[in-house]
Scaffold this active site. Structure first.
Site, PDB file in Angstrom:
ATOM      1  N   ARG A 188       0.876  -1.190   0.000  1.00 23.90           N
ATOM      2  CA  ARG A 188       0.000   0.000   0.000  1.00 23.90           C
ATOM      3  C   ARG A 188       0.901   1.225   0.000  1.00 23.90           C
ATOM      4  NH1 ARG A 188      -5.398   1.182   3.478  1.00 23.90           N
ATOM      5  NH2 ARG A 188      -6.118  -0.206   1.827  1.00 23.90           N
ATOM      6  N   HIS A 221      -7.275   0.921  -6.569  1.00 21.83           N
ATOM      7  CA  HIS A 221      -7.471  -0.012  -5.450  1.00 21.83           C
ATOM      8  C   HIS A 221      -8.121  -1.288  -6.017  1.00 21.83           C
ATOM      9  CE1 HIS A 221      -7.684  -1.379  -1.464  1.00 21.83           C
ATOM     10  NE2 HIS A 221      -8.633  -0.612  -0.954  1.00 21.83           N
ATOM     11  N   GLN A 234      -9.838  -4.129  -3.798  1.00 23.85           N
ATOM     12  CA  GLN A 234     -11.132  -3.680  -3.278  1.00 23.85           C
ATOM     13  C   GLN A 234     -12.234  -3.962  -4.303  1.00 23.85           C
ATOM     14  OE1 GLN A 234     -12.049  -1.846  -0.266  1.00 23.85           O
ATOM     15  NE2 GLN A 234     -14.043  -2.429  -1.058  1.00 23.85           N
ATOM     16  N   ASP A 255     -17.435   6.808  -1.436  1.00 24.99           N
ATOM     17  CA  ASP A 255     -16.179   6.691  -0.680  1.00 24.99           C
ATOM     18  C   ASP A 255     -15.896   8.064  -0.059  1.00 24.99           C
ATOM     19  OD1 ASP A 255     -13.723   5.851   0.336  1.00 24.99           O
ATOM     20  OD2 ASP A 255     -12.656   6.019  -1.580  1.00 24.99           O
ATOM     21  N   CYS A 260     -16.481   1.290   0.321  1.00 21.58           N
ATOM     22  CA  CYS A 260     -15.297   0.465   0.584  1.00 21.58           C
ATOM     23  C   CYS A 260     -14.897   0.509   2.053  1.00 21.58           C
ATOM     24  CB  CYS A 260     -14.146   0.912  -0.304  1.00 21.58           C
ATOM     25  SG  CYS A 260     -13.701   2.637  -0.055  1.00 21.58           S
ATOM     26  N   ARG A 265     -13.720  -9.027   1.265  1.00 23.61           N
ATOM     27  CA  ARG A 265     -12.292  -8.737   1.075  1.00 23.61           C
ATOM     28  C   ARG A 265     -11.456  -9.956   1.462  1.00 23.61           C
ATOM     29  NH1 ARG A 265     -10.421  -3.582   1.095  1.00 23.61           N
ATOM     30  NH2 ARG A 265      -8.617  -4.589   0.163  1.00 23.61           N
TER      31      ARG A 265
HETATM   32  N1   CP Z   1     -11.333  -0.512   2.149  1.00 23.95           N
HETATM   33  C1   CP Z   1     -10.061  -0.540   2.579  1.00 23.95           C
HETATM   34  O1   CP Z   1      -9.106  -0.755   1.822  1.00 23.95           O
HETATM   35  O2   CP Z   1      -9.950  -0.365   3.919  1.00 23.95           O
HETATM   36  P1   CP Z   1      -8.611  -0.193   4.747  1.00 23.95           P
HETATM   37  O3   CP Z   1      -8.051   1.165   4.454  1.00 23.95           O
HETATM   38  O4   CP Z   1      -9.053  -0.323   6.188  1.00 23.95           O
HETATM   39  O5   CP Z   1      -7.663  -1.286   4.351  1.00 23.95           O
HETATM   40  N1  NVA Z   2     -10.054   6.562  -1.177  1.00 27.63           N
HETATM   41  C1  NVA Z   2      -9.689   6.068   0.128  1.00 27.63           C
HETATM   42  C2  NVA Z   2      -9.898   4.599   0.208  1.00 27.63           C
HETATM   43  C3  NVA Z   2      -9.567   3.961   1.515  1.00 27.63           C
HETATM   44  C4  NVA Z   2      -9.754   2.490   1.507  1.00 27.63           C
HETATM   45  C5  NVA Z   2      -8.245   6.437   0.421  1.00 27.63           C
HETATM   46  O1  NVA Z   2      -7.410   6.334  -0.483  1.00 27.63           O
HETATM   47  O2  NVA Z   2      -7.964   6.849   1.541  1.00 27.63           O
END
Ligand code: CP
Ligand code: NVA
Length: 311
Positions: A108, A135, A138, A230, A270, A298
């Site tokens: 990430r 993502h 997801q 989101d 998400c 997930r």
């Molecule tokens: N939806 C998602 O990726 O959540 P987290 O940021 O908690 O991993």
């Molecule tokens: N768009 C959000 C998604 C988190 C899972 C972010 O990038 O923070």
């Protein structure tokens, strides 16, 4: 497991064909049924998976960690601040070293380019656990959830309301690939990335679906089967929070907005949600919301991804 997905990186859904996406989702369904029946094949027995996180995570971290464990693998959570990366070791050198130890790297990152650099220098597959661009894991889980709830994917209509961010980008690609017509409503200046919209539009032509980008939330949700939202300020955009709240306010997913969707439309997010901003408590906790089933999936989809790419 002999599959043509073995050894592949998962950086962006545009790198995968419609058939490959459906294969991952269907394998997720199978692994979910196996888990419910108390049978879990150890596809990754004795392997290790490195998980580099430059940002916070609840779902992605835990679902990957549990998925790896249940498949017989060991997952190493690596906060990038505790790695030599913080002291200047390059992404390329890190990838060379880690891929001598582990069967796969989940990462990430802030900049999507970091994933590209990791993948270019790693012999082990690299899996995108979220970047500023996309993502994909997801959205694979979300497509699994949509099919579970609606019985099909092709021919459905979905609206995404809010910030045209990483999740919106991947949702555009995933929906267009599998034949879901998608309408994204974002404030002017916050639309999804042009290049993603262009690719999604090409995919949609092939799958017989449509892509619409609009600045009007009402237009996007008319008679749709699913509504997705989101957060308005993603991780890394904290400094823009107040400004974004002002612009995004008309894009809040409220019960009033939901009245324009089909009566049996499902609500997806998400998570994490900022209740009272992009979604009201009433909608998030209402009968149309499937957000916690979505979060559960997930786990099943991460298992499918890990097993198909790494076993
Ligand atoms: N939806 C998602 O990726 O959540 P987290 O940021 O908690 O991993
Ligand atoms: N768009 C959000 C998604 C988190 C899972 C972010 O990038 O923070």
């Amino acid at each position: 497991m002999a599959t043509k997905l073995k050894g592949r990186d998962l950086l962006c859904l545009s790198d995968f064909s419609r058939e490959e996406i459906l294969e991952i989702i269907s394998f997720g369904d199978k692994l979910k049924m196996d888990a419910m029946a108390g049978k879990q094949e150890r596809y990754l027995d004795g392997k290790s998976v490195a998980m580099i996180f430059q940002k916070a995570s609840t779902r992605t971290r835990v679902s990957f960690e549990v998925a790896a464990f249940e498949l017989g693998a060991h997952a190493l959570y690596l906060n990038s601040n505790d790695m030599q990366l913080r002291r200047g070791e390059t992404i390329a050198d890190t990838a060379h070293v880690l891929s001598r130890y582990v069967a796969g790297i989940v990462a990430r990152v802030f900049a999507h380019q970091d994933l590209i650099d990791l993948a270019a220098n790693s012999d082990a597959p690299v899996i995108n656990a979220l970047s500023d661009l996309s993502h994909p894991c997801q959205i694979l889980g979300d497509l699994m959830t949509i099919r579970e709830k609606k019985g099909t994917l092709k021919g459905l209509r979905l609206a995404y309301v809010g910030d045209g961010n990483n999740v919106a980008n991947s949702l555009l690609l995933g929906c267009a690939h599998v034949g879901i017509s998608i309408a994204v409503a974002s404030p002017r200046g916050f639309e999804p990335k042009d290049e993603i919209v262009k690719t999604a539009t090409e995919f949609a032509k092939r799958s017989g679906s449509t892509v619409l980008i609009t600045n009007d939330p009402l237009v996007s949700v008319q008679d749709v089967d699913a509504v997705y939202t989101d957060v308005w300020a993603s991780m890394g955009q904290e400094a823009e929070h107040d400004e974004r709240m002002k612009v995004m306010r008309p894009f809040s997913l409220t019960a009033d907005l939901m009245h324009h969707a089909r009566k049996d439309a499902i609500v997806l997010h998400c998570l994490p949600a900022h209740r009272g901003e992009e979604i009201t408590d009433e909608v998030m906790d209402g009968p149309q919301s499937v957000v916690f089933d979505q979060a559960e999936n997930r786990l099943h989809i991460q298992k499918a991804i890990l097993a198909l790419l790494l076993a």
